[in-house]
Design a protein around this motif. Structure first.
Motif, PDB file in Angstrom:
ATOM      1  N   ARG A  93       0.832  -1.203   0.000  1.00  0.00           N
ATOM      2  CA  ARG A  93       0.000   0.000   0.000  1.00  0.00           C
ATOM      3  C   ARG A  93       0.868   1.254   0.000  1.00  0.00           C
ATOM      4  NH1 ARG A  93      -1.651   3.492   3.710  1.00  0.00           N
ATOM      5  NH2 ARG A  93      -0.670   2.293   5.383  1.00  0.00           N
ATOM      6  N   ILE A  94       1.934   1.260   0.771  1.00  0.00           N
ATOM      7  CA  ILE A  94       2.827   2.422   0.829  1.00  0.00           C
ATOM      8  C   ILE A  94       3.510   2.632  -0.521  1.00  0.00           C
ATOM      9  CG2 ILE A  94       4.939   3.343   1.853  1.00  0.00           C
ATOM     10  CD1 ILE A  94       2.516   3.536   3.653  1.00  0.00           C
ATOM     11  N   GLN A  95       3.934   1.551  -1.159  1.00  0.00           N
ATOM     12  CA  GLN A  95       4.578   1.673  -2.467  1.00  0.00           C
ATOM     13  C   GLN A  95       3.612   2.226  -3.510  1.00  0.00           C
ATOM     14  OE1 GLN A  95       5.958  -2.395  -2.818  1.00  0.00           O
ATOM     15  NE2 GLN A  95       8.081  -1.801  -2.413  1.00  0.00           N
ATOM     16  N   ARG A  96       2.371   1.760  -3.485  1.00  0.00           N
ATOM     17  CA  ARG A  96       1.373   2.291  -4.423  1.00  0.00           C
ATOM     18  C   ARG A  96       1.100   3.763  -4.145  1.00  0.00           C
ATOM     19  NH1 ARG A  96      -1.086  -2.704  -3.180  1.00  0.00           N
ATOM     20  NH2 ARG A  96      -2.603  -1.661  -1.826  1.00  0.00           N
ATOM     21  N   LYS A  97       1.027   4.112  -2.880  1.00  0.00           N
ATOM     22  CA  LYS A  97       0.782   5.501  -2.501  1.00  0.00           C
ATOM     23  C   LYS A  97       1.920   6.396  -2.967  1.00  0.00           C
ATOM     24  CE  LYS A  97       0.267   8.500   1.543  1.00  0.00           C
ATOM     25  NZ  LYS A  97       0.249   8.568   3.038  1.00  0.00           N
ATOM     26  N   ASN A  98       3.157   5.962  -2.755  1.00  0.00           N
ATOM     27  CA  ASN A  98       4.311   6.766  -3.163  1.00  0.00           C
ATOM     28  C   ASN A  98       4.402   6.889  -4.678  1.00  0.00           C
ATOM     29  OD1 ASN A  98       5.076   7.266  -0.539  1.00  0.00           O
ATOM     30  ND2 ASN A  98       6.645   5.669  -0.479  1.00  0.00           N
ATOM     31  N   TYR A 113      11.575   4.162  -7.216  1.00  0.00           N
ATOM     32  CA  TYR A 113      10.362   3.841  -7.970  1.00  0.00           C
ATOM     33  C   TYR A 113      10.530   4.041  -9.475  1.00  0.00           C
ATOM     34  CZ  TYR A 113       8.043   3.739  -3.439  1.00  0.00           C
ATOM     35  OH  TYR A 113       7.691   3.423  -2.149  1.00  0.00           O
ATOM     36  N   PHE A 114      11.266   5.070  -9.862  1.00  0.00           N
ATOM     37  CA  PHE A 114      11.468   5.383 -11.273  1.00  0.00           C
ATOM     38  C   PHE A 114      12.946   5.690 -11.494  1.00  0.00           C
ATOM     39  CE2 PHE A 114       7.058   6.493 -10.388  1.00  0.00           C
ATOM     40  CZ  PHE A 114       6.384   5.874 -11.441  1.00  0.00           C
ATOM     41  N   PRO A 115      13.594   5.017 -12.446  1.00  0.00           N
ATOM     42  CA  PRO A 115      15.045   5.170 -12.600  1.00  0.00           C
ATOM     43  C   PRO A 115      15.477   6.493 -13.224  1.00  0.00           C
ATOM     44  CG  PRO A 115      14.173   3.718 -14.298  1.00  0.00           C
ATOM     45  CD  PRO A 115      13.046   3.996 -13.345  1.00  0.00           C
ATOM     46  N   SER A 116      14.541   7.248 -13.829  1.00  0.00           N
ATOM     47  CA  SER A 116      14.932   8.473 -14.514  1.00  0.00           C
ATOM     48  C   SER A 116      13.726   9.389 -14.706  1.00  0.00           C
ATOM     49  CB  SER A 116      15.531   8.149 -15.892  1.00  0.00           C
ATOM     50  OG  SER A 116      14.537   7.579 -16.739  1.00  0.00           O
ATOM     51  N   LYS A 117      14.027  10.628 -15.046  1.00  0.00           N
ATOM     52  CA  LYS A 117      12.964  11.590 -15.364  1.00  0.00           C
ATOM     53  C   LYS A 117      12.177  11.106 -16.576  1.00  0.00           C
ATOM     54  CE  LYS A 117      14.024  15.561 -17.368  1.00  0.00           C
ATOM     55  NZ  LYS A 117      14.451  16.973 -17.598  1.00  0.00           N
ATOM     56  N   GLU A 118      12.864  10.549 -17.548  1.00  0.00           N
ATOM     57  CA  GLU A 118      12.186  10.078 -18.757  1.00  0.00           C
ATOM     58  C   GLU A 118      11.235   8.929 -18.444  1.00  0.00           C
ATOM     59  OE1 GLU A 118      13.024   8.821 -23.381  1.00  0.00           O
ATOM     60  OE2 GLU A 118      14.644   9.585 -22.131  1.00  0.00           O
ATOM     61  N   GLY A 163       6.936  15.229  -1.906  1.00  0.00           N
ATOM     62  CA  GLY A 163       7.224  15.080  -0.489  1.00  0.00           C
ATOM     63  C   GLY A 163       8.123  13.903  -0.190  1.00  0.00           C
ATOM     64  N   LEU A 164       8.981  13.569  -1.160  1.00  0.00           N
ATOM     65  CA  LEU A 164       9.905  12.448  -1.006  1.00  0.00           C
ATOM     66  C   LEU A 164      11.327  12.915  -1.256  1.00  0.00           C
ATOM     67  CD1 LEU A 164       7.906   9.801  -3.093  1.00  0.00           C
ATOM     68  CD2 LEU A 164       8.051   9.883  -0.598  1.00  0.00           C
ATOM     69  N   LEU A 187       3.845  10.356  -9.527  1.00  0.00           N
ATOM     70  CA  LEU A 187       3.234  10.638 -10.832  1.00  0.00           C
ATOM     71  C   LEU A 187       2.403  11.915 -10.785  1.00  0.00           C
ATOM     72  CD1 LEU A 187       2.212   7.037 -11.944  1.00  0.00           C
ATOM     73  CD2 LEU A 187       4.049   8.458 -12.883  1.00  0.00           C
ATOM     74  N   ASP A 188       1.686  12.131  -9.691  1.00  0.00           N
ATOM     75  CA  ASP A 188       0.883  13.350  -9.576  1.00  0.00           C
ATOM     76  C   ASP A 188       1.796  14.575  -9.485  1.00  0.00           C
ATOM     77  OD1 ASP A 188      -1.873  14.478  -9.231  1.00  0.00           O
ATOM     78  OD2 ASP A 188      -0.962  15.249  -7.398  1.00  0.00           O
ATOM     79  N   ALA A 189       2.869  14.465  -8.735  1.00  0.00           N
ATOM     80  CA  ALA A 189       3.822  15.574  -8.636  1.00  0.00           C
ATOM     81  C   ALA A 189       4.482  15.834  -9.982  1.00  0.00           C
ATOM     82  CB  ALA A 189       4.879  15.255  -7.579  1.00  0.00           C
TER      83      ALA A 189
END
Length: 220
Positions: A14-19, A58-63, A49-50, A24-26
């Motif tokens: 749940r925490i991973q999905r939330k983050n 969670y994501f390896p790059s901006k792209e 807020g991370l 993505l929203d940010a």
């Protein structure tokens, strides 16, 4: 087979999905303001807020973040065009498309600006889709409109430029929202209703069978 390749990946907590959703929203907020080139991972992490290292878990790059956002957006963006019913009444089907596109601009303004920024930069991450799936869908819809015109169910119109004009007149309210609000100084609901009333009148008058239509007075 030893079964090693059949092991399913662990579901996210749940925490991973939330983050992931927070990132993505940010990113949507940052990319829609600054575009891909102007946005930074530091900005996205701050809005989410991370920490930056946590974001990179969670994501390896901006792209990678940008591509994930675009992939989710494109199905939403194409849905209104897919919803045109070949068996429906032509003018009403086109007006329905106008309504759906205007609703997207009202409900997803950041997504609209994200898409616009990507296209303005040459669409390096979605050029394949524009020249593939999007082009195929527009070509199919243009053939449908051309058939309606030939059957006398629509006034003469260039179908591609009709579609382009609908994109321009509806997405304007998202992509140039600051300009619209600065000039009108009215509630978003009133602006949306005014735009809807005007555009439906514009397109229904131009496309009604027997009317002058929107075809150019010369051959290309």
């Amino acid at each position: 087979m030893d079964g090693r390749n059949d092991i399913a990946p662990r579901p996210r907590t749940r925490i991973q999905r939330k983050n992931s959703r927070a990132i993505l929203d940010a990113a949507l907020e940052v990319f829609s303001q600054y575009g891909f080139r102007g946005a930074t991972l530091d900005q996205i992490a701050e809005v989410a807020g991370l920490s930056k290292p946590n974001l990179l878990y969670y994501f390896p790059s901006k792209e990678a973040i940008h591509v994930t956002l675009l992939a989710g957006l494109l199905d939403t963006w194409l849905a209104p065009l897919r919803a045109i019913d070949p068996a429906g009444e032509p003018v009403e089907e086109i007006l329905g498309y106008v309504r759906r596109k205007l609703e997207l601009s009202r409900d997803y303004p950041r997504e609209s600006r994200l898409f616009a920024n990507e296209v303005l930069q040459g669409a390096p991450r979605i050029s394949g889709l524009i020249q593939g799936e999007l082009r195929d869908l527009v070509t199919e819809t243009a053939a449908l409109i051309r058939g309606w015109v030939a059957a006398g169910r629509l006034a003469p119109v260039d179908p591609h430029h009709l579609i382009f004009s609908i994109w321009a007149t509806t997405q304007h309210y998202a992509d140039f929202d600051v300009q619209v609000r600065g000039i009108l100084r009215q509630s978003p609901a009133r602006t949306h209703q005014g735009a809807l009333d005007f555009l439906c009148h514009l397109y229904s008058a131009a496309l009604a069978p027997g009317g002058p239509g929107l075809a150019p007075p010369f051959d290309h």
